[in-house]
Motif scaffolding. Structure first.
Motif, PDB file in Angstrom:
ATOM      1  N   HIS A   2      -2.025   2.018 -50.837  1.00 23.38           N
ATOM      2  CA  HIS A   2      -2.472   1.787 -52.206  1.00 23.38           C
ATOM      3  C   HIS A   2      -3.578   0.735 -52.224  1.00 23.38           C
ATOM      4  N   PRO A   3      -4.522   0.885 -53.144  1.00 22.67           N
ATOM      5  CA  PRO A   3      -5.548  -0.148 -53.275  1.00 22.67           C
ATOM      6  C   PRO A   3      -4.909  -1.488 -53.631  1.00 22.67           C
ATOM      7  N   VAL A  99      -8.752  -3.739 -59.454  1.00 25.58           N
ATOM      8  CA  VAL A  99      -8.819  -2.997 -58.192  1.00 25.58           C
ATOM      9  C   VAL A  99     -10.280  -2.637 -57.949  1.00 25.58           C
ATOM     10  N   SER A 100     -10.748  -2.883 -56.740  1.00 25.69           N
ATOM     11  CA  SER A 100     -12.085  -2.475 -56.324  1.00 25.69           C
ATOM     12  C   SER A 100     -11.968  -1.112 -55.655  1.00 25.69           C
ATOM     13  N   HIS A 101     -12.645  -0.125 -56.227  1.00 22.21           N
ATOM     14  CA  HIS A 101     -12.635   1.230 -55.666  1.00 22.21           C
ATOM     15  C   HIS A 101     -13.996   1.498 -55.028  1.00 22.21           C
ATOM     16  N   LEU A 108     -10.999   7.483 -58.682  1.00 22.49           N
ATOM     17  CA  LEU A 108     -10.643   6.405 -59.618  1.00 22.49           C
ATOM     18  C   LEU A 108      -9.203   6.483 -60.143  1.00 22.49           C
ATOM     19  N   GLN A 110      -6.565   6.953 -58.606  1.00 20.50           N
ATOM     20  CA  GLN A 110      -5.710   6.218 -57.657  1.00 20.50           C
ATOM     21  C   GLN A 110      -5.768   4.718 -57.939  1.00 20.50           C
ATOM     22  N   ALA A 111      -6.931   4.199 -58.289  1.00 19.23           N
ATOM     23  CA  ALA A 111      -7.057   2.776 -58.622  1.00 19.23           C
ATOM     24  C   ALA A 111      -6.257   2.460 -59.889  1.00 19.23           C
ATOM     25  N   HIS A 112      -6.349   3.321 -60.896  1.00 16.51           N
ATOM     26  CA  HIS A 112      -5.565   3.118 -62.121  1.00 16.51           C
ATOM     27  C   HIS A 112      -4.067   3.167 -61.825  1.00 16.51           C
ATOM     28  N   GLU A 132     -13.898  -0.067 -66.730  1.00 12.83           N
ATOM     29  CA  GLU A 132     -14.433   0.235 -65.412  1.00 12.83           C
ATOM     30  C   GLU A 132     -15.871  -0.263 -65.374  1.00 12.83           C
TER      31      GLU A 132
END
Length: 153
Positions: A2-3, A99-101, A108, A110-112, A132
């Protein structure tokens, strides 16, 4: 993997933005015409934008299934008068989960999800606003940088 979620205290950012009501998960279908309006406005306002980034500011719905209010904007250098649908908007300031994607925009979600999972695990509460911040354009999608930011209570 996970990020990684970072906790940061951020200051508000001033945007020139157009607001749209958007179903959750449908931003990809709506952003371009709204942002095109903002960029057309900025081309008529010398010095209003220098190196600011595109920022999408989300007001999350109160109930599942309701649409979000999304301000599709560009960071600007100073206050300005509204023109047509383009109006000044500020991101909130305060404590955030970030989170830096790095990579294609279709990653994106996944970052959320990482922030939502962190909030659930940490017992923290979202304030109902997220945004964002899109980094400089790169023709290589693997190098695109986007910050996903959630305001915390």
């Amino acid at each position: 993997m996970h990020p990684k979620v970072q906790i940061e205290v951020v200051s508000p950012r001033l945007l020139a933005a157009v607001r749209r009501e958007v179903a959750v998960g449908r931003v990809g279908n709506v952003w371009r015409p709204a942002l095109d309006q903002v960029w057309a406005f900025l081309r008529t306002q010398p010095g209003l934008r220098t190196d600011g980034h595109n920022i999408f500011l989300y007001q999350h719905p109160g109930k599942d299934g309701d649409p979000m209010q999304v301000d599709f904007g560009v960071e600007v250098t100073r206050e300005f008068a509204s023109s047509g649908e383009v109006r000044p908007v500020r991101t909130p300031g305060g404590e955030t989960a970030v989170v830096s994607h790095i990579g294609p925009y279709d990653g994106l979600p996944q970052a959320h999800r990482a922030i939502h999972q962190w909030i659930k695990e940490s017992g923290r509460t979202m304030a109902g606003t997220s945004w964002e911040i899109y980094g400089d354009w790169n023709d290589d999608p693997a190098k695109l940088e986007t910050l996903v930011v959630y305001l915390l209570c």
